[in-house]
Design an enzyme around this catalytic site. Structure first.
Site, PDB file in Angstrom:
ATOM      1  CE1 TYR A 103       1.540  -9.034   1.729  1.00  8.69           C
ATOM      2  CE2 TYR A 103       3.287  -7.439   1.445  1.00  8.69           C
ATOM      3  CZ  TYR A 103       1.815  -7.822   1.295  1.00  8.69           C
ATOM      4  OH  TYR A 103       0.807  -7.051   0.804  1.00  8.69           O
ATOM      5  CE  LYS A 111      -1.016  -7.929   4.247  1.00  2.94           C
ATOM      6  NZ  LYS A 111      -0.503  -6.668   3.587  1.00  2.94           N
ATOM      7  CB  THR A 139      -0.978   0.050   1.147  1.00  9.29           C
ATOM      8  OG1 THR A 139      -1.464  -1.361   1.223  1.00  9.29           O
ATOM      9  CG2 THR A 139      -2.084   1.041   1.120  1.00  9.29           C
TER      10      THR A 139
END
Length: 296
Positions: free
Chosen positions: A136, A164, A48
């Site tokens: 991740y 994640k 992001t």
């Protein structure tokens, strides 16, 4: 390792000026806004945050700015994402020098690694640092996935403390949880904003939630109410949160996140090209979504 990743952790967007330079003043404003709204951590230089767009010097300064402005109020997670092992280690060393609390490491992009190669990639990075490492998995973006069995192997490495999961596949997330449930030092974070409540029910310890940039209090309510035992309130917060994540499909990520913040009066600017600004029609749809969420 005692570090426990938990709660709602926004992967902080990177505010930009009209000329495409980092707007550090607005970044500080955003850090305070998110903390004031009740988030439980901050994660600069994730997907992001357009991590792929910045050189090492800018990477360091962004981390330093977030760390300094957070001032110990919440943990800071640095993204150390690179296509090579040595590149990821270099970024991890910068994170270490800045003094972040933990590092998130994405699977390498573009190349298609085997699970054994992924294991060695993360193992080598973990051995290069004393920082807690969060794996991740963002297979929709990288086309590479960390299989549950591989995650379970990696969970045995002392400073690999969590993963994640941004696959959007609840079965995958729950397999991470099931296979590591006897390891008290390993934790699963949900990376798909529409699935936070469900993941908490299975045993996840929180979420790295991109839409928490725009709706931090609603996102925090999903976690806080769940922990308090108010399951109905947590689920209702999840229902309130979902339309914003679904709206992210209108533009190239993270254009909707940035536009949402601009609509709220936080001048974060646009994404770097080639990511395009939302069309007028898309902006009106987003404004309607934010209005329905009482965010304007």
């Amino acid at each position: 390792m005692a570090f426990k990743p938990q709660g709602i952790i926004p992967p902080v967007i990177t505010p930009l000026t009209d000329s495409g330079e980092v707007n550090y003043q607005v970044l500080r404003q955003l850090v305070n806004h998110l903390i004031d709204q009740g988030v439980h951590g901050l994660f600069p230089m994730g997907t992001t945050g357009e991590f792929y767009a910045f050189d090492d010097e800018t990477f360091r300064k962004i981390l330093e700015t977030v760390k300094e402005e957070a001032a110990g109020r919440v943990p800071v997670y640095g993204g150390a994402n690179h296509i090579t092992t040595r590149g990821a280690i270099r970024l991890t060393k910068i994170c270490e020098e800045v003094g972040v609390d933990a590092v998130s490491v994405l699977t390498p992009m573009f190349i298609s690694q085997s699970q054994d190669e992924l294991y060695e990639f993360f193992k080598t990075i973990a051995e290069s640092t004393t920082l807690p490492i969060i794996l991740y998995n963002n297979a929709p973006k990288t086309n590479v996935t960390i299989a549950p069995a591989t995650a379970a192997r990696l969970a045995e490495i002392p400073n690999i403390v969590g993963i994640k999961d941004s696959t959007g596949d609840m079965t995958n997330a729950t397999e991470y949880i099931r296979l590591t449930r006897d390891n008290p030092d390993f934790h699963v974070l949900m990376g798909r904003d529409t699935l936070i409540y469900g993941a908490l029910c299975y045993g996840a310890t929180g979420a790295i939630a991109s839409c928490a940039n725009v709706a931090p209090r609603i996102a925090a309510d999903i976690y806080d109410k769940f922990v308090e035992g108010d399951l109905a309130g947590s689920l209702e917060a999840q229902y309130r949160f979902a339309p914003l994540r679904i709206a992210c499909g209108m533009g190239t990520f993270p254009a909707v996140i940035k536009e949402g913040l601009v609509m709220q009066g936080i001048p974060v600017g646009k994404c770097l090209e080639p990511i395009a600004e939302l069309s007028s029609e898309e902006k009106e749809k987003l404004r309607s979504v934010l209005g329905g969420m009482e965010l304007l």
